[in-house]
Design an enzyme around this catalytic site. Structure first.
Site, PDB file in Angstrom:
ATOM      1  N   ASP A 211     -22.911 -26.641 -85.246  1.00  0.00           N
ATOM      2  CA  ASP A 211     -24.059 -27.511 -84.977  1.00  0.00           C
ATOM      3  C   ASP A 211     -23.521 -28.753 -84.277  1.00  0.00           C
ATOM      4  OD1 ASP A 211     -26.649 -28.900 -85.203  1.00  0.00           O
ATOM      5  OD2 ASP A 211     -27.102 -27.347 -86.674  1.00  0.00           O
ATOM      6  N   HIS A 282     -28.272 -27.746 -80.514  1.00  0.00           N
ATOM      7  CA  HIS A 282     -27.364 -27.997 -81.656  1.00  0.00           C
ATOM      8  C   HIS A 282     -25.915 -27.689 -81.264  1.00  0.00           C
ATOM      9  CE1 HIS A 282     -30.553 -28.439 -84.832  1.00  0.00           C
ATOM     10  NE2 HIS A 282     -31.241 -27.696 -83.982  1.00  0.00           N
ATOM     11  N   GLU A 346     -35.004 -25.554 -81.877  1.00  0.00           N
ATOM     12  CA  GLU A 346     -34.990 -26.967 -81.511  1.00  0.00           C
ATOM     13  C   GLU A 346     -34.062 -27.307 -80.334  1.00  0.00           C
ATOM     14  OE1 GLU A 346     -35.841 -29.048 -85.806  1.00  0.00           O
ATOM     15  OE2 GLU A 346     -33.769 -28.508 -85.403  1.00  0.00           O
TER      16      GLU A 346
HETATM   17  C1  TNX Z   1     -34.572 -27.764 -89.437  1.00  0.00           C
HETATM   18  S1  TNX Z   1     -34.419 -24.674 -89.725  1.00  0.00           S
HETATM   19  C2  TNX Z   1     -33.452 -27.177 -88.861  1.00  0.00           C
HETATM   20  C3  TNX Z   1     -32.102 -27.555 -89.353  1.00  0.00           C
HETATM   21  C4  TNX Z   1     -32.141 -28.720 -90.296  1.00  0.00           C
HETATM   22  C5  TNX Z   1     -33.281 -28.527 -91.281  1.00  0.00           C
HETATM   23  C6  TNX Z   1     -33.343 -29.615 -92.317  1.00  0.00           C
HETATM   24  C7  TNX Z   1     -33.886 -24.889 -88.381  1.00  0.00           C
HETATM   25  C8  TNX Z   1     -33.860 -23.704 -87.635  1.00  0.00           C
HETATM   26  N1  TNX Z   1     -33.512 -26.116 -87.981  1.00  0.00           N
HETATM   27  O1  TNX Z   1     -31.253 -27.815 -88.258  1.00  0.00           O
HETATM   28  O2  TNX Z   1     -30.930 -28.824 -90.942  1.00  0.00           O
HETATM   29  O3  TNX Z   1     -34.502 -28.476 -90.574  1.00  0.00           O
HETATM   30  O4  TNX Z   1     -34.263 -29.336 -93.324  1.00  0.00           O
END
Ligand code: TNX
Length: 553
Positions: A211, A282, A346
């Site tokens: 990440d 990420h 994301e």
């Molecule tokens: C969302 S779940 C994210 C993570 C974070 C998390 C914290 C996902 C695919 N992405 O990168 O750590 O929320 O709750």
């Protein structure tokens, strides 16, 4: 005292359950468990428990386990467990037909039975577990939960009440994620997570290995991923956007040997370790190591705050694809898992909008903007993973492009319903990992003053327990696309082992019942009763758990 220890102690002190009460419950638990007419208190609750006549069977140091050779793993596991927790040395014979010793505990391999299914009979004839390979292992797990807690003195042996169980999993994928990127945890601690999974009949441990905040897997081809990408110079303090930086260097990574050792340990417990390499977002830890992986060329730094970074893999340059495939090649050399997770969530698109190479790629491939560029990248990686005989898993967002049907979607947004419906209706298999209910980084009660992720509200034990993976909008036949579910322990706000366990338990026990037990066998009041004894087992297993009242919101 460190911050987390202080928090753990003060919170525990605030709770009503004093040590005296705990002791009383503990004694009551062991008494009810020894009453032979009582139903066994097993979590996750077995599919069916049949009435049998009262009586008990005694396991002592002179007892023998007799097993078919193909299920020796489970016999070894049981012998190890009795040795560790009850100081009993059981004899093991890995050949059913060896003659003289009839064996007190017999493990009979029955390949005709459905995967994971087993029967467990405790009677005057001894203890018989019958099942397919992993089915026997799950029978052993149920047997373990019929042993008295706290352990008795070994001279008196372990008394098991007569019982007959028929049991098997509701879902084939029963997982748990540990985020080792935001905070690094030792391999020994990961083995503990494998134990947690096994004790709850879960069969997948998903490791979030990369990440923005750290790269955690050895790369021989790209050593700077470890020299640079595995370390950050400090970490944000407090809840996002934070109250400063602790300036403490944090990091580490797992060598190939360590990971292979973990994988073997997990295989012995019928747990598959699924690796995740995040892309195209990420990705800052990788960019900080090799700046040519980004659109601007940097300079980049491993991220010291939470939240997704703007700087992502450049999807224009061919060198990015070479890098990703070579890294995945190394990952697949280490991990035998059919499933390879590539993240996909994301990914901000600003850098791509202003990058000549990305814009050129969009033109050359006839793509309609940056969203399709993301799909292009995912599709290329999917083809590569498929060419290696593996199956790609990605978060919800991978659905935004036209990915192939073999791809499995891990649905995390909201309660997973929308992602699930979209996935299923485009012919994809899906794993429910909803932030609603299955995100174990969210606080367990509003009374808690721990530093916890504040982006999803309280996820009480009851909320987790009542989550239903098969939503009622699915048409008949569509539920078959649901492989199962997974709970996620993200670790932005979990910087040590005690807190990781504290956030995981008791909610993981609820997760296990959602994913294993038939929906009709799930009952909140009954679960809470069984939880009392489960708390004693946690203590036996050395698990640091949240002792909040199960009904607290
Ligand atoms: C969302 S779940 C994210 C993570 C974070 C998390 C914290 C996902 C695919 N992405 O990168 O750590 O929320 O709750």
């Amino acid at each position: 005292m460190k911050e987390i220890e202080r928090f753990y102690v003060t919170f525990s002190m605030k709770l009503k359950r004093t040590p005296g009460v705990i002791l009383a419950i503990l004694l009551a638990g062991s008494i009810t468990q020894n009453t032979s007419s009582q139903e066994p208190s097993v979590i996750p609750v077995p599919a069916s428990i049949h009435e049998v006549s009262p009586g008990t069977c005694l396991i002592t140091s002179s007892s023998t386990i007799l097993c078919d050779t193909e299920v020796e793993r489970s016999a070894l596991y049981l012998a190890g467990y009795c040795q560790n927790f009850y100081n009993l040395d059981l004899k093991m014979i890995a050949n059913m037909n060896s003659g003289k010793d009839p064996g007190l505990i017999r493990m009979v391999s029955d390949p005709e039975m459905d995967p994971g299914h087993y029967t467990l009979q405790v009677s005057a004839d001894g203890i018989v577990i019958r099942g397919s390979g992993e089915g026997i292992f799950y029978g052993v797990q149920s047997l373990i939960q019929m042993m008295p807690v706290p352990p008795i003195h070994h001279d008196s042996g372990i008394r098991i009440a007569y019982v007959y169980l028929e049991d098997g999993p509701r879902f084939g994928y029963r997982g748990m994620l540990l985020d080792v990127s935001r905070h690094f945890f030792s391999i020994d601690f990961l083995k503990r997570y494998v134990d947690f999974a096994a004790w709850h009949k879960l069969n997948y441990l998903h490791l979030h290995l990369t990440d923005d905040q750290g790269w955690r897997i050895e790369s021989r081809k790209y050593p700077l991923l470890n020299e640079i990408g595995s370390w950050r110079e400090g970490t944000m303090k407090g809840i996002w956007p934070g109250t400063g930086n602790d300036s403490i260097r944090h990091g580490g990574y797992y060598t190939r040997e360590q990971l292979s050792d973990l994988i073997t340990y997990a295989q012995d417990r019928y747990v598959t370790v699924v690796p995740e390499i995040e892309m195209p977002g990420h990705a800052l830890a990788a960019l900080a190591s090799y700046s040519w992986l980004g659109c601007t060329g940097g300079p980049y730094r491993v991220k010291e705050t939470w939240g997704a970074g703007q700087d992502v893999f450049c999807a224009g340059k061919e060198s990015t694809y070479e890098f990703l495939e070579e890294v995945l090649d190394e990952v697949m050399e280490i991990f035998p898992s059919e499933y390879i997770h590539i993240g996909g969530d994301e990914c901000p698109k600003e850098r791509w909008e202003n990058c000549a190479a990305c814009q050129e790629r969009i033109k050359a491939e006839g793509l309609n903007g940056e969203d399709e560029l993301q799909s292009y990248l995912i599709e290329r990686i999917e083809q590569f993973i498929r060419s290696m005989g593996r199956t790609l898993i990605g978060w919800d967002e991978i659905l935004e492009g036209g990915i192939t049907q073999e791809t499995v979607v891990m649905s995390w947004r909201g309660d997973g319903e929308q992602g699930c419906l979209e996935a299923v209706r485009t012919g994809h298999r899906v794993i429910l990992s909803p932030s609603y209910g299955f995100y174990l980084d969210y606080p367990q009660t509003s009374r808690e003053d721990s530093l916890a992720a504040d982006w999803g509200g309280v996820t009480s034990l009851s909320k987790t327990y009542h989550y239903e993976p098969v939503n009622d909008k699915l048409k008949p036949g569509e539920a078959g696309y649901i492989l199962g579910g997974q709970a996620n322990v993200w670790t932005e706000y979990i910087n040590n082992e005690a807190k990781a366990e504290y956030m995981t338990f008791p909610r993981l026990s609820a997760v296990s019942e959602v994913l294993w037990s038939p929906s009709g066998a799930r009952n909140w009041e009954h679960f809470k009763e069984r939880l009392e004894l489960q708390y004693d087992r946690y203590s036996l297993w050395g698990i640091r758990f949240n002792p909040a009242h199960p009904d607290w919101e």
